[in-house]
Write a protein that holds these residues in place. Structure first.
Motif, mmCIF file in Angstrom:
data_model
loop_
_atom_site.group_PDB
_atom_site.id
_atom_site.type_symbol
_atom_site.label_atom_id
_atom_site.label_comp_id
_atom_site.label_asym_id
_atom_site.label_seq_id
_atom_site.Cartn_x
_atom_site.Cartn_y
_atom_site.Cartn_z
ATOM 1 N N TYR A 1 16.503 10.727 -30.385
ATOM 2 C CA TYR A 1 15.486 9.710 -30.122
ATOM 3 C C TYR A 1 14.092 10.251 -30.442
ATOM 4 C CZ TYR A 1 18.316 6.095 -27.806
ATOM 5 O OH TYR A 1 19.200 5.082 -27.540
ATOM 6 N N GLN A 2 13.828 11.487 -30.048
ATOM 7 C CA GLN A 2 12.506 12.062 -30.268
ATOM 8 C C GLN A 2 12.192 12.208 -31.752
ATOM 9 O OE1 GLN A 2 12.982 15.552 -27.685
ATOM 10 N NE2 GLN A 2 11.585 14.640 -26.198
ATOM 11 N N LYS A 3 13.183 12.544 -32.554
ATOM 12 C CA LYS A 3 12.973 12.629 -33.999
ATOM 13 C C LYS A 3 12.637 11.258 -34.564
ATOM 14 C CE LYS A 3 15.876 16.663 -35.015
ATOM 15 N NZ LYS A 3 17.125 17.137 -35.682
ATOM 16 N N GLU A 4 13.350 10.253 -34.084
ATOM 17 C CA GLU A 4 13.131 8.890 -34.563
ATOM 18 C C GLU A 4 11.745 8.383 -34.198
ATOM 19 O OE1 GLU A 4 15.033 4.409 -33.843
ATOM 20 O OE2 GLU A 4 15.941 6.172 -32.907
ATOM 21 N N LEU A 5 11.254 8.772 -33.008
ATOM 22 C CA LEU A 5 9.992 8.233 -32.505
ATOM 23 C C LEU A 5 8.776 9.062 -32.883
ATOM 24 C CD1 LEU A 5 11.254 7.172 -28.961
ATOM 25 C CD2 LEU A 5 10.805 5.690 -30.929
ATOM 26 N N LYS A 6 8.959 10.072 -33.728
ATOM 27 C CA LYS A 6 7.806 10.841 -34.197
ATOM 28 C C LYS A 6 6.853 9.945 -34.980
ATOM 29 C CE LYS A 6 9.537 15.589 -34.298
ATOM 30 N NZ LYS A 6 9.877 16.760 -35.152
ATOM 31 N N ILE A 7 7.402 8.942 -35.634
ATOM 32 C CA ILE A 7 6.571 7.956 -36.336
ATOM 33 C C ILE A 7 6.306 6.795 -35.390
ATOM 34 C CG2 ILE A 7 6.433 6.370 -38.281
ATOM 35 C CD1 ILE A 7 8.335 8.224 -39.798
ATOM 36 N N TYR A 8 5.039 6.588 -35.074
ATOM 37 C CA TYR A 8 4.642 5.540 -34.125
ATOM 38 C C TYR A 8 5.029 4.170 -34.699
ATOM 39 C CZ TYR A 8 1.660 3.535 -30.439
ATOM 40 O OH TYR A 8 1.184 2.857 -29.349
ATOM 41 N N PRO A 9 5.793 3.361 -33.969
ATOM 42 C CA PRO A 9 6.246 2.058 -34.488
ATOM 43 C C PRO A 9 5.081 1.113 -34.791
ATOM 44 C CG PRO A 9 7.520 2.702 -32.561
ATOM 45 C CD PRO A 9 6.362 3.651 -32.635
ATOM 46 N N LYS A 10 5.039 0.615 -36.020
ATOM 47 C CA LYS A 10 3.945 -0.258 -36.445
ATOM 48 C C LYS A 10 3.897 -1.549 -35.631
ATOM 49 C CE LYS A 10 2.272 2.256 -39.794
ATOM 50 N NZ LYS A 10 0.880 2.822 -39.702
ATOM 51 N N LYS A 11 5.069 -2.109 -35.325
ATOM 52 C CA LYS A 11 5.093 -3.355 -34.552
ATOM 53 C C LYS A 11 4.550 -3.143 -33.149
ATOM 54 C CE LYS A 11 8.951 -5.559 -37.011
ATOM 55 N NZ LYS A 11 10.330 -6.088 -36.878
ATOM 56 N N LEU A 12 4.856 -1.994 -32.566
ATOM 57 C CA LEU A 12 4.346 -1.699 -31.226
ATOM 58 C C LEU A 12 2.836 -1.510 -31.266
ATOM 59 C CD1 LEU A 12 4.841 -1.076 -28.234
ATOM 60 C CD2 LEU A 12 5.198 1.323 -28.868
ATOM 61 N N LYS A 13 2.359 -0.812 -32.276
ATOM 62 C CA LYS A 13 0.910 -0.594 -32.426
ATOM 63 C C LYS A 13 0.166 -1.919 -32.474
ATOM 64 C CE LYS A 13 -2.474 1.205 -35.761
ATOM 65 N NZ LYS A 13 -2.679 1.951 -37.026
ATOM 66 N N GLN A 14 0.636 -2.833 -33.332
ATOM 67 C CA GLN A 14 -0.059 -4.104 -33.480
ATOM 68 C C GLN A 14 0.029 -4.941 -32.208
ATOM 69 O OE1 GLN A 14 -1.880 -4.690 -36.400
ATOM 70 N NE2 GLN A 14 -2.789 -6.126 -34.949
ATOM 71 N N SER A 15 1.168 -4.896 -31.565
ATOM 72 C CA SER A 15 1.357 -5.679 -30.348
ATOM 73 C C SER A 15 0.462 -5.186 -29.221
ATOM 74 C CB SER A 15 2.830 -5.616 -29.933
ATOM 75 O OG SER A 15 3.069 -6.445 -28.821
ATOM 76 N N ILE A 16 0.359 -3.863 -29.067
ATOM 77 C CA ILE A 16 -0.508 -3.293 -28.030
ATOM 78 C C ILE A 16 -1.961 -3.658 -28.304
ATOM 79 C CG2 ILE A 16 -1.457 -1.130 -27.138
ATOM 80 C CD1 ILE A 16 1.345 0.066 -27.346
ATOM 81 N N ILE A 17 -2.392 -3.509 -29.544
ATOM 82 C CA ILE A 17 -3.781 -3.825 -29.890
ATOM 83 C C ILE A 17 -4.084 -5.291 -29.597
ATOM 84 C CG2 ILE A 17 -5.388 -4.110 -31.825
ATOM 85 C CD1 ILE A 17 -4.128 -1.559 -33.039
ATOM 86 N N ASN A 18 -3.209 -6.190 -30.027
ATOM 87 C CA ASN A 18 -3.446 -7.623 -29.809
ATOM 88 C C ASN A 18 -3.488 -7.966 -28.323
ATOM 89 O OD1 ASN A 18 -3.437 -7.971 -32.566
ATOM 90 N ND2 ASN A 18 -1.337 -8.747 -32.670
ATOM 91 N N CYS A 19 -2.514 -7.462 -27.583
ATOM 92 C CA CYS A 19 -2.410 -7.792 -26.157
ATOM 93 C C CYS A 19 -3.606 -7.257 -25.368
ATOM 94 C CB CYS A 19 -1.108 -7.230 -25.604
ATOM 95 S SG CYS A 19 -0.962 -7.356 -23.800
#
Length: 288
Positions: A158-176
């Motif tokens: 999981y940690q290897k997979e999440l080294k790249i910050y998810p783009k959808k999460l980034k945009q969702s956090i910023i918008n919210c």
């Protein structure tokens, strides 16, 4: 484990087998909190995360933990680990050190990880955190916890997979959180409260606006939020953070009974909001 003092490691060695005995089937244990982040001091407790297949009964778990807990102390054991989105806990004192164990099922972990990667999350009111519990914290925690029992290497994958910050999460956090941060700025109720020096109205507005802006800053930097503690240092270490926020933390959170200073708080927040908006537009162009 590297970076952990011998004293803490000895305590972990004693605790690990006891915690494993509180569950049925497979489990994973990881070091979290200040010791995992490398910022522990003499007052830091030991934070442990457990991901489990199935818990033993409440009475069995309670009996096991009470045997290892310091005499004269009362452990806190959650009756269920699935009642709340954040899981449950088994907290106790061991050789004078507070041990805070967060326990979640594999199903909970997999669900929240999948949702967060798609930019889906909840903000849940909780008295023990300053701005609510964010369910995307599952990803944040996975970014820094250190496995101490993970025979199948599940956390590592999981940690290897999440080294790249998810783009959808980034945009969702910023918008919210930008929407939330904008709630009171330019609002006449806030303006009149400043004139009245209504501190019980203005104080929470400022604090929550600051905390919402901080979530935007973490997302813009593509850095996983690591919790409410020691945030000022984390912000100073960011590649991008509005200078007006860093320079005015004390004023923003002091809630003075002075209309000019209360107005200054509002003006600073407005300037930070505008700074964030410019940075967001830059990121949007880069992501096109």
């Amino acid at each position: 484990m590297s970076g952990i003092s011998r004293k803490i490691q000895e305590k972990l060695d004693c605790i690990i087998e006891v915690l494993k005995s509180t569950v049925n089937g497979e489990c994973i244990l990881a070091l979290a909190g200040a010791h995992a982040k490398g910022v522990a001091d003499e007052n830091s407790d030991i934070d442990i995360f457990m991901f489990i297949q199935e818990a033993k009964s409440f009475e069995e778990r309670k009996c096991i933990i009470e045997k290892i807990a310091d005499a004269g102390t009362t452990p806190w054991i959650s009756p269920s680990f699935e009642e709340y989105p954040w899981g449950g806990s088994m907290d106790f004192y061991f050789q004078g050190t507070p041990i805070e164990t967060t326990v979640r099922t594999f199903a909970q972990m997999e669900k929240r990880i999948a949702q967060s990667k798609e930019g889906e999350f909840e903000i849940i009111p909780a008295t023990w955190t300053s701005n609510g519990y964010y369910t995307f914290i599952y990803l944040c925690e996975l970014s820094f916890i250190k496995p101490i029992w993970d025979p199948q290497g599940i956390l590592e994958s999981y940690q290897k997979e999440l080294k790249i910050y998810p783009k959808k999460l980034k945009q969702s956090i910023i918008n919210c959180f930008m929407d939330r941060a904008n709630t009171w700025l330019d609002n006449f109720h806030y303006e009149s409260a400043i004139k009245r020096m209504d501190l019980l109205f203005t104080g929470p507005i400022v604090m929550h606006t600051v905390m919402d802006m901080i979530q935007v800053i973490f997302a813009l930097n593509e850095v996983y939020f690591t919790g409410d503690k020691k945030l000022e240092k984390a912000l100073k270490d960011m590649k991008y953070c509005p200078n007006e926020l860093i320079e005015n933390i004390e004023l923003l959170l002091s809630a003075p009974r002075n209309s000019e200073l209360l107005q200054k708080q509002c003006d600073i927040l407005t300037n930070i909001r505008d700074d964030l908006q410019v940075e967001i537009e830059k990121h949007n162009k880069e992501d096109e």
